[in-house]
Enzyme design. Structure first.
Site, mmCIF file in Angstrom:
data_model
loop_
_atom_site.group_PDB
_atom_site.id
_atom_site.type_symbol
_atom_site.label_atom_id
_atom_site.label_comp_id
_atom_site.label_asym_id
_atom_site.label_seq_id
_atom_site.Cartn_x
_atom_site.Cartn_y
_atom_site.Cartn_z
ATOM 1 C CG ASP A 7 28.107 50.842 32.535
ATOM 2 O OD1 ASP A 7 27.625 49.633 31.934
ATOM 3 O OD2 ASP A 7 29.235 51.131 32.844
ATOM 4 C CG HIS A 8 27.357 52.659 28.587
ATOM 5 N ND1 HIS A 8 27.553 53.323 29.501
ATOM 6 C CD2 HIS A 8 28.407 52.495 27.634
ATOM 7 C CE1 HIS A 8 28.926 53.686 29.512
ATOM 8 N NE2 HIS A 8 29.430 53.033 28.423
ATOM 9 C CB CYS A 64 29.462 48.053 34.555
ATOM 10 S SG CYS A 64 30.935 47.354 35.218
ATOM 11 N N GLY A 65 30.420 47.014 31.848
ATOM 12 C CA GLY A 65 31.085 46.189 30.944
ATOM 13 C C GLY A 65 31.685 44.837 31.400
ATOM 14 C CB THR A 66 34.917 44.940 33.412
ATOM 15 O OG1 THR A 66 34.442 46.022 34.498
ATOM 16 C CG2 THR A 66 35.366 45.458 32.360
ATOM 17 N N GLY A 67 31.658 44.279 35.034
ATOM 18 C CA GLY A 67 31.125 44.148 36.472
ATOM 19 C C GLY A 67 32.130 44.940 37.420
ATOM 20 N N GLY A 69 33.885 47.969 37.558
ATOM 21 C CA GLY A 69 33.551 49.405 37.989
ATOM 22 C C GLY A 69 32.261 49.657 38.723
ATOM 23 C CG HIS A 97 32.619 31.112 53.042
ATOM 24 N ND1 HIS A 97 33.986 30.714 52.877
ATOM 25 C CD2 HIS A 97 31.833 29.978 53.405
ATOM 26 C CE1 HIS A 97 34.037 29.149 52.972
ATOM 27 N NE2 HIS A 97 32.612 29.034 53.398
ATOM 28 N NE ARG A 131 35.112 28.389 58.519
ATOM 29 C CZ ARG A 131 34.283 27.604 57.966
ATOM 30 N NH1 ARG A 131 33.226 27.154 58.331
ATOM 31 N NH2 ARG A 131 34.409 27.491 56.553
ATOM 32 C CG HIS A 132 31.964 32.071 56.992
ATOM 33 N ND1 HIS A 132 33.124 32.130 56.657
ATOM 34 C CD2 HIS A 132 31.551 30.866 57.073
ATOM 35 C CE1 HIS A 132 33.517 31.190 56.102
ATOM 36 N NE2 HIS A 132 32.584 30.230 56.361
HETATM 37 C C1 RB5 Z 1 32.133 51.573 30.105
HETATM 38 O O1 RB5 Z 1 32.736 51.695 28.636
HETATM 39 C C2 RB5 Z 1 32.748 50.537 31.002
HETATM 40 O O2 RB5 Z 1 34.150 51.285 31.295
HETATM 41 C C3 RB5 Z 1 32.053 50.050 32.120
HETATM 42 O O3 RB5 Z 1 31.038 49.651 31.717
HETATM 43 C C4 RB5 Z 1 32.782 49.289 33.093
HETATM 44 O O4 RB5 Z 1 33.264 48.237 32.208
HETATM 45 C C5 RB5 Z 1 33.619 49.471 34.054
HETATM 46 O O5 RB5 Z 1 34.065 48.949 34.841
#
Ligand code: RB5
Length: 145
Positions: A7-8, A64-67, A69, A97, A131-132
């Site tokens: 995403d952006h 994404c911003g955090t990875g 979402g 694993h 085992r995995h």
């Molecule tokens: C977008 O602003 C942000 O919410 C998205 O990239 C992500 O971090 C969501 O988990």
């Protein structure tokens, strides 16, 4: 073949990882985004994950911003085992694993150097099996709940 999508919030990191893959002659398909214009991570995750689930791509790298979402979105798609991580141990062990087929990175969390190291670990570490195997089988049966 590696599927890429962002995403952006992950666009810039996706572009940096693309350069890293190109330098190693690793083939990829970029499923967007093509700019930093706002898009929704669920929309961006779907085509790349379908490419993995359908066998067109071996693995996907999502951003994404955090990875977080985009990893939540990916893990809702049948056949996907996505890991959001920002440390080398997790990137390695999610292959060993969990046989993860999607790596999710946060463009606002990890720098380019660390991201490329995590990508290399993820792409070059095989599933340990043994085992995995039965744990993965149980995991995938949860899709039917
Ligand atoms: C977008 O602003 C942000 O919410 C998205 O990239 C992500 O971090 C969501 O988990």
């Amino acid at each position: 073949m590696i599927a890429l999508a962002a995403d952006h919030g992950g666009y810039q990191l996706k572009e940096a990882v693309k350069r890293h893959l190109k330098a190693q002659n690793i083939a990829f398909i970029d499923y967007g985004a093509d700019s930093e214009a706002p898009v929704d991570y669920a929309d961006m995750a779907l085509p790349a994950c379908e490419a993995v689930a359908g066998g067109r791509c071996d693995k996907a790298l999502l951003f994404c911003g955090t990875g977080v979402g985009i990893s939540m979105a990916a893990n809702k798609i049948k056949g996907i085992r996505a890991c959001c991580c920002s440390d080398a141990f997790s990137a390695k062990y999610t292959r060993l694993h969990n046989d993860a087929n999607v790596l999710c990175l946060g463009g606002r969390v990890v720098g380019t150097g660390l991201a490329c190291e995590l990508v290399d670990l993820f792409l070059n570490t095989p599933f340990e099996g043994g085992r995995h195997e039965k744990r993965i089988e149980k995991l995938m049966k949860l899709e039917q709940k």
